[in-house]
Design an enzyme around this catalytic site. Sequence first.
Site, PDB file in Angstrom:
ATOM      1  N   LEU A  67       0.716  -0.921  -0.211  1.00 30.92           N
ATOM      2  CA  LEU A  67      -0.072  -0.032   0.030  1.00 30.92           C
ATOM      3  C   LEU A  67       0.879   1.303   0.088  1.00 30.92           C
ATOM      4  O   LEU A  67       0.312   2.166  -0.693  1.00 30.92           O
ATOM      5  CB  LEU A  67      -0.990   0.041   1.006  1.00 30.92           C
ATOM      6  CG  LEU A  67      -2.042  -1.094   1.140  1.00 30.92           C
ATOM      7  CD1 LEU A  67      -2.856  -1.177   2.596  1.00 30.92           C
ATOM      8  CD2 LEU A  67      -3.057  -1.163   0.075  1.00 30.92           C
ATOM      9  N   ASP A  68       2.244   1.225   0.503  1.00 28.18           N
ATOM     10  CA  ASP A  68       3.059   2.311   0.537  1.00 28.18           C
ATOM     11  C   ASP A  68       4.254   2.180  -0.341  1.00 28.18           C
ATOM     12  O   ASP A  68       5.146   1.597  -0.005  1.00 28.18           O
ATOM     13  CB  ASP A  68       3.418   2.708   1.979  1.00 28.18           C
ATOM     14  CG  ASP A  68       4.123   4.147   1.999  1.00 28.18           C
ATOM     15  OD1 ASP A  68       4.071   4.701   1.082  1.00 28.18           O
ATOM     16  OD2 ASP A  68       4.716   4.288   3.096  1.00 28.18           O
ATOM     17  N   PHE A  69       3.989   1.956  -1.818  1.00 27.14           N
ATOM     18  CA  PHE A  69       4.704   1.341  -2.652  1.00 27.14           C
ATOM     19  C   PHE A  69       5.637   2.760  -3.176  1.00 27.14           C
ATOM     20  O   PHE A  69       5.287   3.349  -3.951  1.00 27.14           O
ATOM     21  CB  PHE A  69       4.159   1.107  -3.718  1.00 27.14           C
ATOM     22  CG  PHE A  69       4.964   0.064  -4.552  1.00 27.14           C
ATOM     23  CD1 PHE A  69       4.847  -1.382  -4.612  1.00 27.14           C
ATOM     24  CD2 PHE A  69       6.186   0.642  -5.421  1.00 27.14           C
ATOM     25  CE1 PHE A  69       5.731  -2.218  -5.525  1.00 27.14           C
ATOM     26  CE2 PHE A  69       7.031  -0.162  -6.355  1.00 27.14           C
ATOM     27  CZ  PHE A  69       6.737  -1.639  -6.333  1.00 27.14           C
ATOM     28  N   ARG A  70       6.744   2.990  -2.305  1.00 23.14           N
ATOM     29  CA  ARG A  70       7.650   4.353  -2.559  1.00 23.14           C
ATOM     30  C   ARG A  70       9.095   3.901  -2.614  1.00 23.14           C
ATOM     31  O   ARG A  70       9.584   2.897  -1.980  1.00 23.14           O
ATOM     32  CB  ARG A  70       7.329   5.327  -1.706  1.00 23.14           C
ATOM     33  CG  ARG A  70       5.869   6.032  -1.703  1.00 23.14           C
ATOM     34  CD  ARG A  70       5.593   7.031  -0.613  1.00 23.14           C
ATOM     35  NE  ARG A  70       4.250   7.277  -0.773  1.00 23.14           N
ATOM     36  CZ  ARG A  70       3.592   8.437  -1.493  1.00 23.14           C
ATOM     37  NH1 ARG A  70       4.551   8.963  -2.245  1.00 23.14           N
ATOM     38  NH2 ARG A  70       2.514   8.831  -1.479  1.00 23.14           N
ATOM     39  N   GLN A  73      10.754   2.604   0.637  1.00 22.96           N
ATOM     40  CA  GLN A  73      10.523   1.478   1.201  1.00 22.96           C
ATOM     41  C   GLN A  73      11.611   0.292   0.571  1.00 22.96           C
ATOM     42  O   GLN A  73      11.406  -0.714   1.106  1.00 22.96           O
ATOM     43  CB  GLN A  73       9.145   0.946   0.831  1.00 22.96           C
ATOM     44  CG  GLN A  73       8.103   2.097   1.058  1.00 22.96           C
ATOM     45  CD  GLN A  73       7.770   2.116   2.771  1.00 22.96           C
ATOM     46  OE1 GLN A  73       8.481   1.616   3.371  1.00 22.96           O
ATOM     47  NE2 GLN A  73       6.872   2.803   3.165  1.00 22.96           N
TER      48      GLN A  73
END
Length: 281
Positions: A67-70, A73
Amino acid sequence: CFQLYGYCYQDSNDIPDTLTTITELGSPLEMIQLLQTSWEDRFRICLSLVRLLHYLAHSPLGSVTLLDFRPRQFVIVDGELKVTDLDDASIEESPCTSNSDCFMEFPARNFTLPCSVEGRCQSMNEKRNLYNAYRFFFTYLLPHSAPSSLRPLLDKIVNATGKHNKDGNAKYLLFYPSSSANSEFTQKCVKSANTQYRRVPEAFIPDENYRCWPSYHHKGCLLSVFDVNEAIEICDSYSQCKAFVLTNQTTWTGRQLVFFKMASNHIVPDPDKITYVKVTD
């Protein structure tokens, strides 16, 4: 994903149910620095990302979405991209009663996926990961300074991935580099060179460096080539290049690393290298 070396589960006076993990060490991902590396290294990073996408789509738990694909990460470990933070991972495919419930919204593009008979949005987790990989990684790392012979294929991959076409499946990238030793990138066609070079076996030029881009060495011009012909073509393309040295080192695709030099005044013995000196009239 990150290699887990061990973990310790204990109760703390301040925080109950404490879990401590020991993982491999990686380098933070800096996009500006990546853009300054060779295309071959950036292609390797994209390839490792594709393998990760494939695993997430077919994991033992089912399809997993980040969900936090940055970029923050991820880290780089031995030239490979690995995800470090799984706190925001989810295996739940979104429930739906119609296709309109399967709406994915991104800053530059929106998608509507089909609602399955089981009442779940089809492949939403995989599609979300794939599009985020496109907008944060592929669109920057793949086309930038890519070999001209590969640009049509890379444009096709990047565009299809961004549009979620059937050709945009992440697995499409998996099979291309498996034959990289025979690819157009590795077997680059070179024009016949008119310049003559004198071959000096078991020899090396320790100095006489100049900088070029992209280079595997920050103080010199160290590039990868398929063969001597490609090295000659590269040396002929630089006005300051007067010699080059073939090393016994190769990149991950098997291409040979070559030092390009601006003079050959000082040549020293080296059994692991071969020097080629440009012959002047």
